[in-house]
Design an enzyme around this catalytic site. Structure first.
Site, PDB file in Angstrom:
ATOM      1  N   ASP A  49      -9.858   7.368   5.844  1.00 19.52           N
ATOM      2  CA  ASP A  49      -9.637   8.852   6.503  1.00 19.52           C
ATOM      3  C   ASP A  49     -10.935   9.482   6.091  1.00 19.52           C
ATOM      4  O   ASP A  49     -11.305  10.496   6.908  1.00 19.52           O
ATOM      5  CB  ASP A  49      -8.256   9.318   5.821  1.00 19.52           C
ATOM      6  CG  ASP A  49      -7.168   8.823   6.684  1.00 19.52           C
ATOM      7  OD1 ASP A  49      -7.398   8.077   7.321  1.00 19.52           O
ATOM      8  OD2 ASP A  49      -5.952   9.205   6.207  1.00 19.52           O
ATOM      9  N   ASN A  53       0.790  -1.113   0.108  1.00 20.07           N
ATOM     10  CA  ASN A  53       0.045   0.060  -0.097  1.00 20.07           C
ATOM     11  C   ASN A  53       1.031   1.290   0.081  1.00 20.07           C
ATOM     12  O   ASN A  53       1.571   1.519   1.095  1.00 20.07           O
ATOM     13  CB  ASN A  53      -0.938  -0.083   1.170  1.00 20.07           C
ATOM     14  CG  ASN A  53      -1.983   0.994   1.348  1.00 20.07           C
ATOM     15  OD1 ASN A  53      -1.466   2.217   0.969  1.00 20.07           O
ATOM     16  ND2 ASN A  53      -3.133   0.730   1.816  1.00 20.07           N
ATOM     17  N   LYS A  61       0.201   4.064   2.758  1.00 25.07           N
ATOM     18  CA  LYS A  61       0.725   3.612   4.073  1.00 25.07           C
ATOM     19  C   LYS A  61       2.180   3.623   3.894  1.00 25.07           C
ATOM     20  O   LYS A  61       2.754   3.971   5.054  1.00 25.07           O
ATOM     21  CB  LYS A  61       0.177   2.010   4.268  1.00 25.07           C
ATOM     22  CG  LYS A  61       0.505   1.607   5.727  1.00 25.07           C
ATOM     23  CD  LYS A  61       0.281   0.392   5.819  1.00 25.07           C
ATOM     24  CE  LYS A  61      -1.375  -0.074   6.070  1.00 25.07           C
ATOM     25  NZ  LYS A  61      -1.704  -1.375   6.382  1.00 25.07           N
ATOM     26  N   ASP A  94      -0.368  -3.828  11.350  1.00 29.08           N
ATOM     27  CA  ASP A  94      -1.720  -4.135  11.127  1.00 29.08           C
ATOM     28  C   ASP A  94      -2.395  -3.304  11.807  1.00 29.08           C
ATOM     29  O   ASP A  94      -2.422  -2.806  12.831  1.00 29.08           O
ATOM     30  CB  ASP A  94      -2.021  -5.700  11.632  1.00 29.08           C
ATOM     31  CG  ASP A  94      -3.209  -6.293  10.859  1.00 29.08           C
ATOM     32  OD1 ASP A  94      -3.319  -6.256   9.695  1.00 29.08           O
ATOM     33  OD2 ASP A  94      -3.959  -6.649  11.511  1.00 29.08           O
ATOM     34  N   SER A  95      -3.486  -2.993  11.113  1.00 31.22           N
ATOM     35  CA  SER A  95      -4.574  -1.791  11.706  1.00 31.22           C
ATOM     36  C   SER A  95      -5.913  -1.953  11.197  1.00 31.22           C
ATOM     37  O   SER A  95      -6.064  -2.646  10.148  1.00 31.22           O
ATOM     38  CB  SER A  95      -3.853  -0.319  11.282  1.00 31.22           C
ATOM     39  OG  SER A  95      -3.720  -0.346   9.819  1.00 31.22           O
ATOM     40  N   HIS A 111      -3.209   6.583  14.982  1.00 30.32           N
ATOM     41  CA  HIS A 111      -2.697   5.528  15.454  1.00 30.32           C
ATOM     42  C   HIS A 111      -1.515   4.975  15.061  1.00 30.32           C
ATOM     43  O   HIS A 111      -0.705   4.548  15.719  1.00 30.32           O
ATOM     44  CB  HIS A 111      -3.828   4.406  15.310  1.00 30.32           C
ATOM     45  CG  HIS A 111      -4.197   4.512  14.025  1.00 30.32           C
ATOM     46  ND1 HIS A 111      -4.496   5.485  13.166  1.00 30.32           N
ATOM     47  CD2 HIS A 111      -4.334   3.273  12.935  1.00 30.32           C
ATOM     48  CE1 HIS A 111      -4.974   5.186  11.979  1.00 30.32           C
ATOM     49  NE2 HIS A 111      -4.765   3.869  11.676  1.00 30.32           N
ATOM     50  N   ARG A 112      -1.139   5.193  13.811  1.00 32.92           N
ATOM     51  CA  ARG A 112       0.085   4.467  13.357  1.00 32.92           C
ATOM     52  C   ARG A 112       1.321   5.242  13.729  1.00 32.92           C
ATOM     53  O   ARG A 112       2.454   4.773  14.067  1.00 32.92           O
ATOM     54  CB  ARG A 112      -0.031   4.721  11.646  1.00 32.92           C
ATOM     55  CG  ARG A 112       1.346   4.066  10.930  1.00 32.92           C
ATOM     56  CD  ARG A 112       0.640   3.768   9.509  1.00 32.92           C
ATOM     57  NE  ARG A 112      -0.176   2.878   9.460  1.00 32.92           N
ATOM     58  CZ  ARG A 112      -1.446   2.916   9.051  1.00 32.92           C
ATOM     59  NH1 ARG A 112      -1.889   4.195   8.863  1.00 32.92           N
ATOM     60  NH2 ARG A 112      -2.268   1.989   8.792  1.00 32.92           N
ATOM     61  N   LYS A 140      -1.510  14.528  10.571  1.00 36.05           N
ATOM     62  CA  LYS A 140      -2.260  12.957  10.773  1.00 36.05           C
ATOM     63  C   LYS A 140      -0.854  12.109  11.664  1.00 36.05           C
ATOM     64  O   LYS A 140      -1.283  11.617  12.548  1.00 36.05           O
ATOM     65  CB  LYS A 140      -2.101  12.407   9.468  1.00 36.05           C
ATOM     66  CG  LYS A 140      -3.352  12.774   8.630  1.00 36.05           C
ATOM     67  CD  LYS A 140      -3.241  11.998   7.326  1.00 36.05           C
ATOM     68  CE  LYS A 140      -4.365  12.530   6.321  1.00 36.05           C
ATOM     69  NZ  LYS A 140      -4.383  11.786   5.046  1.00 36.05           N
TER      70      LYS A 140
END
Length: 200
Positions: free
Chosen positions: A159, A10, A13, A72-73, A184-185, A179
């Site tokens: 998003d 991705n 990402k 992993d999210s 979280h990332r 962001k």
């Protein structure tokens, strides 16, 4: 130069993770799975974010001989009992378009009003070193789901429908820097960097 593989295909990402991981130092070069032409299938059959993140990182590290970082999210919606969770990317079907994924979620809670539209993003980051050492961290971002899809062409998949706590706009309206400070990332990666620096 030390190569580190970020185990994802991705590209958005990968760019997010590379952006945050650059704080490790200029001696590291970050490569995507496309950069190393890694085409082996990774079977994410874990039942938790931790398990799937570890599966990806261990497999790619073993196959390539490079330090590997994987995440992993997913999105957990209160009104759906925590779904889609670890099934986030496949929740609307394996081949669903981005709009189909977003539309399915919004349709499922179309009759849910504030403040019951609460949701959270969860991310687990795993780093596997070539000597077998493992570092694992996690991060969360609390918020709620919007009524409509906003700015669908910006950001990662969900998003455009996620409004972080303390904000009036969806994640798709925020810059990369904004962001990665709150999401979280970004939180999981900052914790990974802290553990990494302690170890060295």
């Amino acid at each position: 130069m030390i190569n580190i593989v970020i185990a994802t295909t991705n590209i958005p990402k990968f760019k997010q993770m590379k952006f945050a991981l650059q704080k490790l130092g200029k001696q590291y070069r970050f490569l995507s799975l496309q950069d190393i032409n890694y085409q082996k299938r990774i079977i994410e059959n874990g039942t938790t974010f931790k398990e799937n993140s570890l599966i990806k990182a261990k497999q790619v590290c073993k196959d390539t001989g490079y330090i590997t970082i994987a995440d992993d999210s997913g999105l957990c919606v209160n009104a759906l009992g925590g779904k889609p969770g670890v099934l986030t990317s496949r929740y609307a079907g394996k081949h669903a378009t981005r709009r189909q994924q977003l539309t399915k979620l919004l349709n499922e809670i179309k009759n849910v009003k504030d403040p019951l539209r609460k949701a959270k993003f969860i991310c687990v980051i795993t780093c596997v070193f070539t000597n077998g050492e493992v570092l694992q961290t996690s991060g969360e971002l609390l918020g709620k789901l919007s009524i409509n899809i906003i700015n669908i062409n910006n950001g990662l998949t969900h998003d455009p429908i996620f409004i972080p706590n303390g904000y009036k706009v969806t994640m798709s309206k925020l810059s990369m820097t904004q962001k990665m400070k709150i999401n979280h990332r970004g939180k999981a990666i900052q914790r990974l960097i802290s553990k990494w620096k302690i170890r060295t």
